[in-house]
Design a protein around this motif. Structure first.
Motif, PDB file in Angstrom:
ATOM      1  N   VAL A   3      74.336  18.989  -6.639  1.00 53.79           N
ATOM      2  CA  VAL A   3      73.051  18.276  -6.642  1.00 53.79           C
ATOM      3  C   VAL A   3      72.929  17.416  -5.397  1.00 53.79           C
ATOM      4  CG1 VAL A   3      71.629  16.593  -7.854  1.00 53.79           C
ATOM      5  CG2 VAL A   3      72.939  18.271  -9.155  1.00 53.79           C
ATOM      6  N   LEU A   4      74.024  16.761  -5.035  1.00 52.45           N
ATOM      7  CA  LEU A   4      74.018  15.933  -3.824  1.00 52.45           C
ATOM      8  C   LEU A   4      73.737  16.779  -2.583  1.00 52.45           C
ATOM      9  CD1 LEU A   4      74.491  13.192  -2.438  1.00 52.45           C
ATOM     10  CD2 LEU A   4      76.929  13.757  -2.342  1.00 52.45           C
ATOM     11  N   ILE A   5      74.330  17.959  -2.526  1.00 51.73           N
ATOM     12  CA  ILE A   5      74.116  18.840  -1.371  1.00 51.73           C
ATOM     13  C   ILE A   5      72.648  19.256  -1.285  1.00 51.73           C
ATOM     14  CG2 ILE A   5      74.664  21.099  -0.389  1.00 51.73           C
ATOM     15  CD1 ILE A   5      77.489  20.760  -1.573  1.00 51.73           C
ATOM     16  N   ILE A   6      72.061  19.612  -2.424  1.00 51.17           N
ATOM     17  CA  ILE A   6      70.643  19.989  -2.449  1.00 51.17           C
ATOM     18  C   ILE A   6      69.770  18.802  -2.038  1.00 51.17           C
ATOM     19  CG2 ILE A   6      68.741  20.755  -3.927  1.00 51.17           C
ATOM     20  CD1 ILE A   6      70.822  22.252  -5.606  1.00 51.17           C
ATOM     21  N   TYR A   7      70.125  17.622  -2.559  1.00 49.51           N
ATOM     22  CA  TYR A   7      69.404  16.382  -2.221  1.00 49.51           C
ATOM     23  C   TYR A   7      69.412  16.148  -0.712  1.00 49.51           C
ATOM     24  CZ  TYR A   7      69.070  11.256  -1.741  1.00 49.51           C
ATOM     25  OH  TYR A   7      68.753   9.980  -1.352  1.00 49.51           O
ATOM     26  N   VAL A   8      70.567  16.272  -0.094  1.00 46.38           N
ATOM     27  CA  VAL A   8      70.689  16.057   1.356  1.00 46.38           C
ATOM     28  C   VAL A   8      69.931  17.135   2.130  1.00 46.38           C
ATOM     29  CG1 VAL A   8      72.307  15.996   3.296  1.00 46.38           C
ATOM     30  CG2 VAL A   8      72.883  14.840   1.154  1.00 46.38           C
ATOM     31  N   LEU A   9      70.034  18.388   1.670  1.00 46.80           N
ATOM     32  CA  LEU A   9      69.346  19.481   2.355  1.00 46.80           C
ATOM     33  C   LEU A   9      67.834  19.301   2.327  1.00 46.80           C
ATOM     34  CD1 LEU A   9      71.420  22.612   1.250  1.00 46.80           C
ATOM     35  CD2 LEU A   9      71.292  21.594   3.532  1.00 46.80           C
ATOM     36  N   ILE A  10      67.297  18.903   1.168  1.00 48.46           N
ATOM     37  CA  ILE A  10      65.848  18.652   1.075  1.00 48.46           C
ATOM     38  C   ILE A  10      65.448  17.560   2.059  1.00 48.46           C
ATOM     39  CG2 ILE A  10      64.012  17.771  -0.419  1.00 48.46           C
ATOM     40  CD1 ILE A  10      65.455  19.074  -2.773  1.00 48.46           C
ATOM     41  N   PHE A  11      66.239  16.488   2.104  1.00 49.68           N
ATOM     42  CA  PHE A  11      65.958  15.367   3.013  1.00 49.68           C
ATOM     43  C   PHE A  11      65.965  15.833   4.468  1.00 49.68           C
ATOM     44  CE2 PHE A  11      67.731  11.779   5.536  1.00 49.68           C
ATOM     45  CZ  PHE A  11      66.639  10.936   5.446  1.00 49.68           C
ATOM     46  N   ILE A  15      62.821  16.036   7.224  1.00 46.73           N
ATOM     47  CA  ILE A  15      62.889  15.360   8.523  1.00 46.73           C
ATOM     48  C   ILE A  15      62.638  16.361   9.641  1.00 46.73           C
ATOM     49  CG2 ILE A  15      64.447  14.225  10.161  1.00 46.73           C
ATOM     50  CD1 ILE A  15      65.707  12.768   7.888  1.00 46.73           C
ATOM     51  N   ALA A  16      63.197  17.564   9.500  1.00 49.71           N
ATOM     52  CA  ALA A  16      63.065  18.585  10.536  1.00 49.71           C
ATOM     53  C   ALA A  16      61.614  18.995  10.759  1.00 49.71           C
ATOM     54  CB  ALA A  16      63.903  19.810  10.179  1.00 49.71           C
ATOM     55  N   ILE A  17      60.785  18.903   9.707  1.00 50.84           N
ATOM     56  CA  ILE A  17      59.368  19.254   9.865  1.00 50.84           C
ATOM     57  C   ILE A  17      58.520  18.024  10.163  1.00 50.84           C
ATOM     58  CG2 ILE A  17      59.587  21.292   8.389  1.00 50.84           C
ATOM     59  CD1 ILE A  17      58.305  19.717   6.124  1.00 50.84           C
ATOM     60  N   SER A  18      59.215  16.945  10.601  1.00 50.76           N
ATOM     61  CA  SER A  18      58.548  15.720  11.092  1.00 50.76           C
ATOM     62  C   SER A  18      57.858  14.909  10.005  1.00 50.76           C
ATOM     63  CB  SER A  18      57.536  16.063  12.197  1.00 50.76           C
ATOM     64  OG  SER A  18      58.180  16.692  13.274  1.00 50.76           O
ATOM     65  N   MET A  19      58.318  15.001   8.780  1.00 54.79           N
ATOM     66  CA  MET A  19      57.793  14.130   7.729  1.00 54.79           C
ATOM     67  C   MET A  19      58.412  12.750   7.891  1.00 54.79           C
ATOM     68  SD  MET A  19      57.785  14.629   3.587  1.00 54.79           S
ATOM     69  CE  MET A  19      56.518  15.908   3.670  1.00 54.79           C
ATOM     70  N   PRO A  20      57.640  11.668   7.703  1.00 59.10           N
ATOM     71  CA  PRO A  20      58.196  10.314   7.825  1.00 59.10           C
ATOM     72  C   PRO A  20      59.431  10.125   6.940  1.00 59.10           C
ATOM     73  CG  PRO A  20      55.811  10.212   7.655  1.00 59.10           C
ATOM     74  CD  PRO A  20      56.194  11.645   7.424  1.00 59.10           C
ATOM     75  N   ILE A  21      60.356   9.298   7.425  1.00 56.80           N
ATOM     76  CA  ILE A  21      61.635   9.096   6.737  1.00 56.80           C
ATOM     77  C   ILE A  21      61.441   8.657   5.290  1.00 56.80           C
ATOM     78  CG2 ILE A  21      63.774   7.779   6.724  1.00 56.80           C
ATOM     79  CD1 ILE A  21      63.665   9.743   8.965  1.00 56.80           C
ATOM     80  N   ALA A  22      60.537   7.688   5.071  1.00 58.32           N
ATOM     81  CA  ALA A  22      60.345   7.156   3.718  1.00 58.32           C
ATOM     82  C   ALA A  22      59.899   8.242   2.756  1.00 58.32           C
ATOM     83  CB  ALA A  22      59.326   6.015   3.750  1.00 58.32           C
ATOM     84  N   PHE A  23      58.953   9.074   3.185  1.00 60.75           N
ATOM     85  CA  PHE A  23      58.464  10.139   2.308  1.00 60.75           C
ATOM     86  C   PHE A  23      59.525  11.226   2.121  1.00 60.75           C
ATOM     87  CE2 PHE A  23      54.432   8.442   4.112  1.00 60.75           C
ATOM     88  CZ  PHE A  23      53.924   7.930   2.926  1.00 60.75           C
ATOM     89  N   SER A  24      60.284  11.500   3.165  1.00 67.46           N
ATOM     90  CA  SER A  24      61.363  12.481   3.045  1.00 67.46           C
ATOM     91  C   SER A  24      62.388  12.025   2.004  1.00 67.46           C
ATOM     92  CB  SER A  24      62.054  12.684   4.393  1.00 67.46           C
ATOM     93  OG  SER A  24      61.154  13.142   5.380  1.00 67.46           O
ATOM     94  N   LEU A  25      62.754  10.761   2.095  1.00 68.49           N
ATOM     95  CA  LEU A  25      63.724  10.213   1.147  1.00 68.49           C
ATOM     96  C   LEU A  25      63.135  10.148  -0.257  1.00 68.49           C
ATOM     97  CD1 LEU A  25      66.584   9.023   1.005  1.00 68.49           C
ATOM     98  CD2 LEU A  25      65.579   6.762   1.395  1.00 68.49           C
ATOM     99  N   GLY A  26      61.842   9.797  -0.342  1.00 69.16           N
ATOM    100  CA  GLY A  26      61.194   9.712  -1.645  1.00 69.16           C
ATOM    101  C   GLY A  26      61.111  11.055  -2.347  1.00 69.16           C
ATOM    102  N   ILE A  27      60.708  12.095  -1.620  1.00 68.58           N
ATOM    103  CA  ILE A  27      60.590  13.433  -2.219  1.00 68.58           C
ATOM    104  C   ILE A  27      61.963  13.951  -2.640  1.00 68.58           C
ATOM    105  CG2 ILE A  27      60.006  15.837  -1.724  1.00 68.58           C
ATOM    106  CD1 ILE A  27      57.737  14.768   0.047  1.00 68.58           C
ATOM    107  N   SER A  28      62.971  13.741  -1.780  1.00 70.45           N
ATOM    108  CA  SER A  28      64.317  14.197  -2.145  1.00 70.45           C
ATOM    109  C   SER A  28      64.845  13.420  -3.353  1.00 70.45           C
ATOM    110  CB  SER A  28      65.272  14.052  -0.952  1.00 70.45           C
ATOM    111  OG  SER A  28      65.311  12.718  -0.474  1.00 70.45           O
ATOM    112  N   SER A  29      64.460  12.143  -3.490  1.00 69.64           N
ATOM    113  CA  SER A  29      64.883  11.356  -4.653  1.00 69.64           C
ATOM    114  C   SER A  29      64.214  11.862  -5.926  1.00 69.64           C
ATOM    115  CB  SER A  29      64.548   9.874  -4.440  1.00 69.64           C
ATOM    116  OG  SER A  29      65.262   9.343  -3.346  1.00 69.64           O
ATOM    117  N   VAL A  30      62.912  12.206  -5.833  1.00 75.11           N
ATOM    118  CA  VAL A  30      62.215  12.774  -6.995  1.00 75.11           C
ATOM    119  C   VAL A  30      62.897  14.071  -7.427  1.00 75.11           C
ATOM    120  CG1 VAL A  30      60.062  13.840  -7.777  1.00 75.11           C
ATOM    121  CG2 VAL A  30      59.985  11.708  -6.473  1.00 75.11           C
ATOM    122  N   ALA A  31      63.226  14.909  -6.446  1.00 73.88           N
ATOM    123  CA  ALA A  31      63.919  16.166  -6.757  1.00 73.88           C
ATOM    124  C   ALA A  31      65.264  15.898  -7.426  1.00 73.88           C
ATOM    125  CB  ALA A  31      64.112  16.978  -5.475  1.00 73.88           C
TER     126      ALA A  31
END
Length: 428
Positions: A3-11, A15-31
């Motif tokens: 789960v941690l690996i998937i969480y990090v990969l989503i994050f 980031i790679a597609i230029s999504m802001p850090i806060a939203f990247s972290l938020g979406i990965s946290s929801v997942a």
């Protein structure tokens, strides 16, 4: 762990597609919440409790103090003082750039704000005088990271909140010597670079009356960080109260001493403060969700065990942390990186017997270097845009400074006695 690996990969993908850090972290946290079947109501609750800390009130107050001082004409007075000190030296405008960043950083406490303010005043004049825009932009961007080290420092406030067990006063005191070392190192590198260049000298001479006036204005500017830091260190004020005093002092200076502050400028300063604070608070709130989830799933203990199994040597641990910080700084801005990483690694550093102030200064300096390294490098982008020079050329001109910063970081990391004696004098 999967789960941690998937969480990090989503994050990382976000980031790679230029999504802001806060939203990247938020979406990965929801997942992560969904994958571990945790209630999303808990996520909403943690978003709120992440902001329920009195220390955070000081952040907008410190930001507004810096904004008001920047609009009060203080920067021009500091520029006059720096010109008086080093203006007659060959290539004096570049030395002035570094010196003003050291002085203004103590007032503003933000590297990006320093780059923007100092760069707007000095880059055009230095370009015209020396016809060397790459070096001018590189000096402006690199010298601006002195701001987060010399107190009062906004990143140190964020670190103290994220680490939760570090007194702000101790961090401020510990940052004095490293900040001076960084500034002196940059001045030394500048000397070796420009000694081979055919730069002009400023032949302006000052009358005794002018010197007295410049020194008086310098004292008006310098007394603010002294009051704020001394008040916190002396136990007279909390960081929040210190921020309030800073705002009052900035208003008095701007309206009644320099008389350059207007109600329009105050309004614009407040708007910028709200925007910056909102960005920081969103990151703090979402960072708290991420940290809470990681803690509940016991990942910090797993990470701690991995480090302890790999090495029991605190020096090797520090090396690994510096390398991690430098890598993370390539992609993630300083404040965001602190909010994400400090709650996990600060307790781990304590388990290795590393003093909180020591680890705090290493963290602040290592992540500040990320502000001058692409691809994110916010200070590089700001200075290159002001100088109208491609960022690649600015980064190339910054190479000697980056090597020097790496050496300073090594000293700060492995010789903490160079600066920890200052907070120890005050009982920290």
């Amino acid at each position: 762990m999967s789960v941690l690996i998937i969480y990090v990969l989503i994050f990382l993908v976000l980031i790679a597609i230029s999504m802001p850090i806060a939203f990247s972290l938020g979406i990965s946290s929801v997942a992560a919440f969904m994958m571990t079947e945790r209630s999303l109501e808990l996520l909403a609750q943690r978003l709120w409790t992440g902001l329920d800390a009195f220390t955070l009130v000081a952040i907008p107050l410190f930001i507004l103090t810096g904004e008001l001082m920047g609009s009060s004409g203080i920067l021009k007075r500091l520029l006059d003082f720096a010109r008086l000190m080093v203006g007659r030296i060959k290539g004096g405008l570049l030395y002035i750039n570094v010196l003003v960043s050291m002085l203004f950083g103590g007032v503003n406490g933000s590297a990006v704000a320093d780059t923007s303010a100092v760069g707007s005043m000095l880059i055009p004049a230095t370009k015209k005088e020396y016809n060397d825009p790459e070096l001018t932009a590189s000096v402006t961007s690199v010298s601006s990271i002195v701001g987060p080290i010399i107190p009062p420092s906004l990143p140190m406030l964020i670190y103290a909140f994220a680490a939760s067990n570090v007194p702000v006063a101790a961090l401020f005191l510990a940052g004095i010597v490293p900040g001076i070392i960084v500034g002196l190192a940059l001045l030394l590198v500048t000397f070796f670079i420009i000694r081979r260049k055919d730069y002009t000298r400023d032949e302006k001479r000052y009358k005794p009356r002018d010197i007295f006036k410049i020194l008086l204005w310098f004292l008006v500017a310098a007394i603010l960080p002294f009051i704020m830091v001394a008040g916190i260190v002396g136990g007279i004020m909390t960081p929040t109260e210190s921020g309030c005093i800073g705002i009052i002092y900035a208003l008095l200076v701007g309206f009644f001493i320099t008389r350059e502050l207007t109600f329009s400028a105050v309004y614009k300063s407040m708007v910028r403060t709200v925007v910056i604070t909102a960005i920081v608070m969103i990151m703090v709130s979402i960072g708290n969700v991420s940290t809470w989830w990681l803690s509940v799933e016991d990942y910090p203990n797993m990470i701690s065990s991995m480090f302890e199994n790999f090495t029991e040597n605190p020096y090797i641990f520090l090396l690994l942390m510096v390398l991690l910080y430098l890598f993370v700084g390539l992609f993630i801005e300083q404040a965001a990186a602190m909010i994400m990483l400090v709650p996990i690694f600060a307790p781990l550093a304590a388990s290795y017997g590393i003093q909180p102030e020591h680890f705090g200064i290493v963290t602040c300096l290592a992540l500040a270097i990320g502000l001058i390294t692409p691809p994110v490098g916010l200070c590089l982008f700001v200075s290159s845009s002001i100088a109208k020079v491609p960022i690649e050329r600015v980064f190339k001109a910054s190479t000697p400074y980056l090597v020097t910063m790496a050496l300073v970081l090594i000293f700060v990391t492995y010789f903490p006695k160079l600066y920890l004696w200052v907070p120890s004098l005050f009982g920290y």
